[in-house]
Scaffold this motif. Structure first.
Motif, PDB file in Angstrom:
ATOM      1  N   GLN A   1      69.051  -7.604  14.632  1.00 18.27           N
ATOM      2  CA  GLN A   1      70.218  -7.607  15.501  1.00 18.27           C
ATOM      3  C   GLN A   1      71.136  -6.421  15.186  1.00 18.27           C
ATOM      4  N   ARG A   2      71.350  -6.183  13.891  1.00 17.36           N
ATOM      5  CA  ARG A   2      72.220  -5.078  13.482  1.00 17.36           C
ATOM      6  C   ARG A   2      71.670  -3.749  13.976  1.00 17.36           C
ATOM      7  N   LEU A   3      70.362  -3.494  13.782  1.00 18.61           N
ATOM      8  CA  LEU A   3      69.763  -2.232  14.205  1.00 18.61           C
ATOM      9  C   LEU A   3      69.799  -2.091  15.718  1.00 18.61           C
ATOM     10  N   PHE A   4      69.574  -3.183  16.428  1.00 21.59           N
ATOM     11  CA  PHE A   4      69.610  -3.133  17.898  1.00 21.59           C
ATOM     12  C   PHE A   4      70.954  -2.605  18.384  1.00 21.59           C
ATOM     13  N   PHE A   5      72.047  -3.135  17.834  1.00 20.38           N
ATOM     14  CA  PHE A   5      73.367  -2.727  18.293  1.00 20.38           C
ATOM     15  C   PHE A   5      73.773  -1.351  17.750  1.00 20.38           C
ATOM     16  N   GLU A   6      73.259  -0.978  16.589  1.00 17.81           N
ATOM     17  CA  GLU A   6      73.498   0.375  16.096  1.00 17.81           C
ATOM     18  C   GLU A   6      72.878   1.403  17.052  1.00 17.81           C
ATOM     19  N   LEU A   7      71.652   1.132  17.488  1.00 13.55           N
ATOM     20  CA  LEU A   7      70.988   2.035  18.416  1.00 13.55           C
ATOM     21  C   LEU A   7      71.701   2.061  19.765  1.00 13.55           C
ATOM     22  N   TRP A   8      72.153   0.893  20.210  1.00 12.37           N
ATOM     23  CA  TRP A   8      72.858   0.858  21.495  1.00 12.37           C
ATOM     24  C   TRP A   8      74.168   1.634  21.412  1.00 12.37           C
ATOM     25  N   SER A   9      74.880   1.514  20.296  1.00 15.76           N
ATOM     26  CA  SER A   9      76.129   2.267  20.126  1.00 15.76           C
ATOM     27  C   SER A   9      75.870   3.763  20.164  1.00 15.76           C
ATOM     28  N   ARG A  10      74.783   4.202  19.545  1.00 19.24           N
ATOM     29  CA  ARG A  10      74.444   5.622  19.568  1.00 19.24           C
ATOM     30  C   ARG A  10      74.172   6.095  20.991  1.00 19.24           C
ATOM     31  N   LYS A  11      73.460   5.273  21.755  1.00 19.73           N
ATOM     32  CA  LYS A  11      73.157   5.646  23.134  1.00 19.73           C
ATOM     33  C   LYS A  11      74.436   5.733  23.970  1.00 19.73           C
ATOM     34  N   GLU A  12      75.315   4.754  23.787  1.00 15.48           N
ATOM     35  CA  GLU A  12      76.584   4.761  24.524  1.00 15.48           C
ATOM     36  C   GLU A  12      77.424   5.983  24.140  1.00 15.48           C
ATOM     37  N   ALA A  13      77.489   6.282  22.844  1.00 19.97           N
ATOM     38  CA  ALA A  13      78.282   7.420  22.382  1.00 19.97           C
ATOM     39  C   ALA A  13      77.744   8.732  22.940  1.00 19.97           C
TER      40      ALA A  13
ATOM     41  N   ARG B   1      59.663  -4.078  12.943  1.00 19.57           N
ATOM     42  CA  ARG B   1      59.391  -4.012  11.510  1.00 19.57           C
ATOM     43  C   ARG B   1      60.546  -4.494  10.639  1.00 19.57           C
ATOM     44  N   CYS B   2      61.664  -4.865  11.247  1.00 18.67           N
ATOM     45  CA  CYS B   2      62.815  -5.342  10.471  1.00 18.67           C
ATOM     46  C   CYS B   2      62.438  -6.562   9.633  1.00 18.67           C
ATOM     47  N   ALA B   3      63.040  -6.642   8.470  1.00 23.83           N
ATOM     48  CA  ALA B   3      62.688  -7.712   7.531  1.00 23.83           C
ATOM     49  C   ALA B   3      63.067  -9.097   8.043  1.00 23.83           C
ATOM     50  N   ASP B   4      64.184  -9.203   8.765  1.00 24.89           N
ATOM     51  CA  ASP B   4      64.618 -10.503   9.281  1.00 24.89           C
ATOM     52  C   ASP B   4      65.410 -10.300  10.570  1.00 24.89           C
ATOM     53  N   GLU B   5      65.786 -11.412  11.198  1.00 27.32           N
ATOM     54  CA  GLU B   5      66.467 -11.344  12.488  1.00 27.32           C
ATOM     55  C   GLU B   5      67.857 -10.727  12.370  1.00 27.32           C
ATOM     56  N   LYS B   6      68.542 -10.974  11.265  1.00 27.51           N
ATOM     57  CA  LYS B   6      69.874 -10.406  11.081  1.00 27.51           C
ATOM     58  C   LYS B   6      69.813  -8.884  11.052  1.00 27.51           C
ATOM     59  N   GLU B   7      68.861  -8.343  10.328  1.00 27.58           N
ATOM     60  CA  GLU B   7      68.702  -6.895  10.276  1.00 27.58           C
ATOM     61  C   GLU B   7      68.296  -6.345  11.635  1.00 27.58           C
TER      62      GLU B   7
ATOM     63  N   GLY C   1      80.737  -7.126  11.273  1.00 27.86           N
ATOM     64  CA  GLY C   1      80.323  -7.759  12.516  1.00 27.86           C
ATOM     65  C   GLY C   1      80.251  -6.835  13.713  1.00 27.86           C
ATOM     66  N   TYR C   2      80.360  -5.534  13.481  1.00 31.61           N
ATOM     67  CA  TYR C   2      80.338  -4.557  14.574  1.00 31.61           C
ATOM     68  C   TYR C   2      79.389  -3.401  14.237  1.00 31.61           C
ATOM     69  N   ALA C   3      78.979  -2.691  15.286  1.00 30.41           N
ATOM     70  CA  ALA C   3      78.268  -1.429  15.144  1.00 30.41           C
ATOM     71  C   ALA C   3      79.140  -0.340  15.749  1.00 30.41           C
TER      72      ALA C   3
END
Length: 240
Positions: free
Chosen positions: A179-191, A171-177, A227-229
């Motif tokens: 990508q950002r959400l994908f890595f935010e979620l991955w960072s949460r999982k890693e943490a 449902r993200c508005a564009d590819e940039k958003e 450029g980071y999450a």
């Protein structure tokens, strides 16, 4: 809680040994051994950065020294709406402030998670590209930083993410958003995986779109560099 961030770009790109020779004596013996055993400049710089931040964090905790190299914007962003303090350090700032190193002794849990037995302070380390992250707290915690980079988000999310997370990405508005959400979620999982000591595989099926992992986990509202999450979670305090 306190969150430290260090840009190690200069350490990765420097070809001479003088900088490392200057900084190695400021680290504990275990960190020095890790650096000497490192196979690549990237790993070597990351181990050095982690060692510097741990010395800084523990010395701040034990002797209440003033923050080094603090950047006001980073500290303010982390402080908004959440308890942790943020400190953006520089290699030169740490080099000038840190003197005789503390003799840190590391112990390891069943899953290999490191901790201090003699110091009432939990820590979590993470590294991605030019940044090393160190978070410390009196409670157990986990921290992770990820550099945003082009990936096939929808393909990877269908393999590793929960259904609500996949829907949020679609449902993200564009590819940039996206990508950002994908890595935010991955960072949460890693943490979260670092906090429990079970690793990211144990939380791949969890829905972290709201930043909530479990009732006994709190998330710090920490802002990452451009450029980071970045994600940091800590055990919730339970009222008696």
């Amino acid at each position: 809680m306190k969150i430290y961030l260090l840009n190690i770009g200069e350490l990765i790109r420097e070809s001479h040994e003088s900088r490392f020779s200057e900084l190695l004596p400021k680290l504990d013996e275990t960190r020095r051994e890790k650096i000497l055993a490192a196979k690549t400049p990237q790993v070597r710089a990351a181990e050095l950065g982690a060692g510097l931040l741990l010395q800084k964090a523990v010395q701040d905790r034990l002797v209440q020294k003033a923050d080094c190299g603090a950047v006001r914007g980073f500290a303010q962003e982390i402080s908004q709406g959440s308890p942790p303090d943020g400190v953006l350090c520089t290699v030169s700032g740490l080099a000038s402030q840190l003197e005789a190193p503390l003799a840190l002794t590391y112990h390891y849990g069943e899953k290999g998670k490191p901790f201090f037995k003699e110091i009432p302070l939990f820590f979590s380390l993470s590294h991605s590209e030019d940044y090393v992250l160190c978070a410390v707290s009196c409670r157990e915690l986990g921290a992770d930083i990820q550099r945003l980079q082009p990936v096939d988000v929808l393909k990877l999310s269908r393999r590793f993410y929960s259904e609500p997370e996949c829907l949020a990405l679609e449902r993200c508005a564009d590819e940039k958003e996206r990508q950002r959400l994908f890595f935010e979620l991955w960072s949460r999982k890693e943490a979260w995986g670092k906090l429990t000591g079970k690793g990211v595989a144990a939380v791949l099926g969890q829905d972290l779109t709201s930043g909530k992992a479990a009732q006994d986990i709190e998330w710090a509202a920490a802002s990452p560099p451009e450029g980071y999450a970045l994600a940091v979670c800590v055990r919730r305090k339970h009222s008696v």
